[in-house]
Enzyme design. Sequence first.
Site, PDB file in Angstrom:
ATOM      1  N   ASP A  96       0.853  -1.186   0.000  1.00 17.13           N
ATOM      2  CA  ASP A  96       0.000   0.000   0.000  1.00 17.13           C
ATOM      3  C   ASP A  96       0.891   1.239   0.000  1.00 17.13           C
ATOM      4  OD1 ASP A  96       0.894   0.337   2.621  1.00 17.13           O
ATOM      5  OD2 ASP A  96      -0.913  -0.472   3.513  1.00 17.13           O
ATOM      6  N   GLY A 144       0.940   3.877   2.013  1.00 19.49           N
ATOM      7  CA  GLY A 144       1.232   4.534   3.278  1.00 19.49           C
ATOM      8  C   GLY A 144       0.257   5.634   3.620  1.00 19.49           C
ATOM      9  N   GLY A 145      -0.578   6.017   2.661  1.00 17.32           N
ATOM     10  CA  GLY A 145      -1.485   7.137   2.885  1.00 17.32           C
ATOM     11  C   GLY A 145      -2.482   6.906   4.001  1.00 17.32           C
ATOM     12  N   ASP A 151      -2.619   8.279  -2.112  1.00 18.56           N
ATOM     13  CA  ASP A 151      -3.894   8.994  -2.116  1.00 18.56           C
ATOM     14  C   ASP A 151      -4.242   9.479  -0.731  1.00 18.56           C
ATOM     15  OD1 ASP A 151      -4.463   6.494  -0.968  1.00 18.56           O
ATOM     16  OD2 ASP A 151      -6.546   6.557  -1.670  1.00 18.56           O
ATOM     17  N   GLY A 162     -11.671   4.299   0.251  1.00 15.30           N
ATOM     18  CA  GLY A 162     -12.613   5.087   1.024  1.00 15.30           C
ATOM     19  C   GLY A 162     -13.840   4.345   1.485  1.00 15.30           C
ATOM     20  N   ASP A 208      -7.864  -7.305   0.738  1.00 16.53           N
ATOM     21  CA  ASP A 208      -6.912  -7.498   1.835  1.00 16.53           C
ATOM     22  C   ASP A 208      -7.594  -7.084   3.121  1.00 16.53           C
ATOM     23  OD1 ASP A 208      -5.534  -4.836   3.206  1.00 16.53           O
ATOM     24  OD2 ASP A 208      -6.429  -4.409   1.252  1.00 16.53           O
ATOM     25  N   CYS A 237     -13.852 -28.133   7.783  1.00 18.28           N
ATOM     26  CA  CYS A 237     -12.615 -27.474   7.342  1.00 18.28           C
ATOM     27  C   CYS A 237     -11.525 -28.522   7.103  1.00 18.28           C
ATOM     28  CB  CYS A 237     -12.154 -26.474   8.395  1.00 18.28           C
ATOM     29  SG  CYS A 237     -10.615 -25.625   7.987  1.00 18.28           S
ATOM     30  N   CYS A 297      -8.227 -27.801   7.007  1.00 21.67           N
ATOM     31  CA  CYS A 297      -6.914 -27.270   7.375  1.00 21.67           C
ATOM     32  C   CYS A 297      -6.212 -28.188   8.379  1.00 21.67           C
ATOM     33  CB  CYS A 297      -7.041 -25.863   7.934  1.00 21.67           C
ATOM     34  SG  CYS A 297      -7.534 -25.732   9.672  1.00 21.67           S
ATOM     35  N   CYS A 307      -7.651 -28.020  12.089  1.00 18.38           N
ATOM     36  CA  CYS A 307      -8.880 -28.769  12.339  1.00 18.38           C
ATOM     37  C   CYS A 307      -8.660 -30.272  12.242  1.00 18.38           C
ATOM     38  CB  CYS A 307      -9.964 -28.325  11.357  1.00 18.38           C
ATOM     39  SG  CYS A 307     -10.589 -26.657  11.682  1.00 18.38           S
ATOM     40  N   HIS A 324      -5.749 -21.407  10.824  1.00 18.16           N
ATOM     41  CA  HIS A 324      -7.107 -21.827  10.467  1.00 18.16           C
ATOM     42  C   HIS A 324      -7.859 -20.712   9.750  1.00 18.16           C
ATOM     43  CE1 HIS A 324     -11.278 -23.119  10.695  1.00 18.16           C
ATOM     44  NE2 HIS A 324     -11.533 -21.943  11.222  1.00 18.16           N
TER      45      HIS A 324
END
Length: 379
Positions: A93, A95-96, A147, A221, A271, A309, A311, A314, A340
């Site tokens: 990103d 940093g804004g 931005d 935003g 993200d 799940c 994973c 689990c 998980h």
Amino acid sequence: MSDRFSFSIAATDGAARTGTIAMQRGEIRTPAFMPVGTAATVKAMKPADVRATGADIILGNTYHLMLRPGAERVAKLGGLHDFMGWDRPILTDSGGFQVMSLSELAKMSEEGVSFKSHLDGSKHMLTPERSMEIQRLLGSDIVMAFDECTPFPATRDQAAASMDRSMRWAKRSREGFDAGGEHASRAALFGIQQGSMDETLRQRSSDALREIGFDGYAVGGLAVGEGQEEMFRVLDFAVPMLPDEAPHYLMGVGKPDDLVGAVARGIDMFDCVLPTRSGRTGQAFTADGPINIKNARFGEDTGPLDPECGCPVCGQWSRAYLHHLIRSGEILGAMLMTEHNLFFYQSLMAGMRDAIATGTFAAFAADFSTRYRKPRTEG
């Protein structure tokens, strides 16, 4: 196809799309969720374990890395990929957002934002040009334009002034990125649509970004306190304003049902710190909604976090054991809960990709929503 950056859409289902972003460090399957590695680490996870959850790309934070250990030091040590041991794409990103969130320490001008470090009080200036330089030093694969994150709520005049400044900074970001030499020849630059909750301002922002030209386009935003219903209302008109042929990235989102609703509206990338932060504090995401593993009812529960799940967590450890670890403050608890949650998020993205490819996304979304949001005794 350019070996620098390309985006291909394999299938659509309504506004939802599935496809692939191809870059020199690997392919990114979309819709994609990017785990957040704020300070050159996805907290409580080794890079190989992050990859094993299904992540194709992670996010790094310009603001935090410029302050510690410093972008120049990261560059001296071989760049962010070598530094942290992640060999696939990294989006950074600008940093804004972090600078603006420290408003009591920051002062904005047309040049950029001057601020004091929250770590040691040292003074810094972050401009579009400096943001591009920092992301180049880090070796980012996908660079975000600098931005101004418009505060919420904002008057229309405030939102317009903020958006217009962001578009001027977007042009400077484009110029700064293009001056980056070898890095610019292998990285991509994304612009960020602003305009708060106003449709006309969002259109003006989109028109300005199209004129400048970017590899991808983010919706900025949102997820700033407006609530899911309002966020979806804005996405309904904001996403169609972006170029169809480019990836659409919704920044900082979000909860699992946010992701499903946003994909339905044409978003390709996400993200959020939620799966990792929640894991460290004892919240697990499951197909039946989130649970708080610290709750006493799990103290003797021998079942897995989520019976459906796949994973490793689990498959091996019980809710009772995870309850014990989190209640005891053991580091392993944060590690297992985070693993998980990231697996759950990546499985959700994979499920959406498959549903779009088979033309069953609407049914997938409806089934997910019904189950995830159903009333339950444990929250």
